[in-house]
Scaffold this active site. Sequence first.
Site, PDB file in Angstrom:
ATOM      1  N   ASP A 106       0.865  -1.183   0.000  1.00  0.00           N
ATOM      2  CA  ASP A 106       0.000   0.000   0.000  1.00  0.00           C
ATOM      3  C   ASP A 106       0.905   1.238   0.000  1.00  0.00           C
ATOM      4  O   ASP A 106       1.315   1.718  -1.054  1.00  0.00           O
ATOM      5  CB  ASP A 106      -0.898  -0.101   1.240  1.00  0.00           C
ATOM      6  CG  ASP A 106      -1.921   1.010   1.357  1.00  0.00           C
ATOM      7  OD1 ASP A 106      -2.163   1.697   0.355  1.00  0.00           O
ATOM      8  OD2 ASP A 106      -2.478   1.198   2.445  1.00  0.00           O
ATOM      9  N   LEU A 111       7.317  -2.791   4.222  1.00  0.00           N
ATOM     10  CA  LEU A 111       8.511  -3.414   3.639  1.00  0.00           C
ATOM     11  C   LEU A 111       9.718  -2.494   3.712  1.00  0.00           C
ATOM     12  O   LEU A 111      10.840  -2.948   3.931  1.00  0.00           O
ATOM     13  CB  LEU A 111       8.243  -3.834   2.189  1.00  0.00           C
ATOM     14  CG  LEU A 111       7.315  -5.035   2.029  1.00  0.00           C
ATOM     15  CD1 LEU A 111       7.189  -5.423   0.571  1.00  0.00           C
ATOM     16  CD2 LEU A 111       7.823  -6.223   2.851  1.00  0.00           C
TER      17      LEU A 111
HETATM   18  P1  IMP Z   1       1.908  -0.617   3.747  1.00  0.00           P
HETATM   19  O1  IMP Z   1       2.946  -0.680   4.825  1.00  0.00           O
HETATM   20  O2  IMP Z   1       1.186   0.697   3.750  1.00  0.00           O
HETATM   21  O3  IMP Z   1       2.444  -0.955   2.374  1.00  0.00           O
HETATM   22  O4  IMP Z   1       0.777  -1.655   4.116  1.00  0.00           O
HETATM   23  C1  IMP Z   1       0.927  -2.988   3.967  1.00  0.00           C
HETATM   24  C2  IMP Z   1      -0.064  -3.735   4.824  1.00  0.00           C
HETATM   25  O5  IMP Z   1      -1.245  -2.988   5.104  1.00  0.00           O
HETATM   26  C3  IMP Z   1      -0.533  -4.966   4.091  1.00  0.00           C
HETATM   27  O6  IMP Z   1       0.315  -6.063   4.316  1.00  0.00           O
HETATM   28  C4  IMP Z   1      -1.930  -5.161   4.631  1.00  0.00           C
HETATM   29  O7  IMP Z   1      -1.874  -5.931   5.807  1.00  0.00           O
HETATM   30  C5  IMP Z   1      -2.403  -3.774   4.982  1.00  0.00           C
HETATM   31  N1  IMP Z   1      -3.268  -3.210   3.925  1.00  0.00           N
HETATM   32  C6  IMP Z   1      -2.967  -2.223   3.059  1.00  0.00           C
HETATM   33  N2  IMP Z   1      -3.996  -1.950   2.229  1.00  0.00           N
HETATM   34  C7  IMP Z   1      -4.983  -2.812   2.574  1.00  0.00           C
HETATM   35  C8  IMP Z   1      -6.311  -3.059   2.035  1.00  0.00           C
HETATM   36  O8  IMP Z   1      -6.809  -2.423   1.087  1.00  0.00           O
HETATM   37  N3  IMP Z   1      -7.013  -4.047   2.656  1.00  0.00           N
HETATM   38  C9  IMP Z   1      -6.531  -4.777   3.706  1.00  0.00           C
HETATM   39  N4  IMP Z   1      -5.294  -4.589   4.215  1.00  0.00           N
HETATM   40  C10 IMP Z   1      -4.530  -3.612   3.650  1.00  0.00           C
END
Ligand code: IMP
Length: 180
Positions: A106, A111
């Site tokens: 997202d 990561l």
């Molecule tokens: P990031 O650190 O913002 O890239 O988020 C990654 C994590 O957020 C993912 O592994 C998901 O667990 C959660 N996440 C992000 N977007 C969504 C969504 O649309 N639905 C459900 N979980 C999400």
Amino acid sequence: MSSIQLHGKTFDTYLSEAEIQQQVKRIAGELSRDYKEKRPLFIAILNGSFMFAADLFKHLTIDAEISFIKLASYKGMKSSGNVITAIGLEMDLFGRDVVIVEDIVDTGKTLHQFLPKLEHQQPKSMKIASLLHKPEALQYPLQIDYLGFSIPDKFVVGYGLDYDGLGRNYKDIYQLALGF
Ligand code: IMP
């Protein structure tokens, strides 16, 4: 189009089981080709990636290992901003060809924070496989090497992904309905 209700919110079908499985098989094929004779170590990020990781792993035609790590950075529909390691990695990554398996990238924060910890162990190579990616939401530089779908910046559930704990059990992926 069918809909589901979770915690009083409506989600509409967005990606069908058949579309998902087609992409999972494609990615497994690419990985099987790229990692032939390398015995890669897959590291799946729990909880969201458990279905994707299981299906991906089933379709690999090469020798490979898998391990799981649990991080939490999400509460409800907004990132809490903190990445917490709940279950540690027991495998030694030194000299290994590592493939990180994520359900969705997202903002990229999870990561971005976690990869340096793995790189510290000096793996031979490290690549990212993610089923979903929201390019419009990306805030941290990150290269996704194996990707299922680029999707709009809308909340999705199903196939391992949850909304406050619910929705992981669906075989299709659903998107938050407009106006909710
Ligand atoms: P990031 O650190 O913002 O890239 O988020 C990654 C994590 O957020 C993912 O592994 C998901 O667990 C959660 N996440 C992000 N977007 C969504 C969504 O649309 N639905 C459900 N979980 C999400």
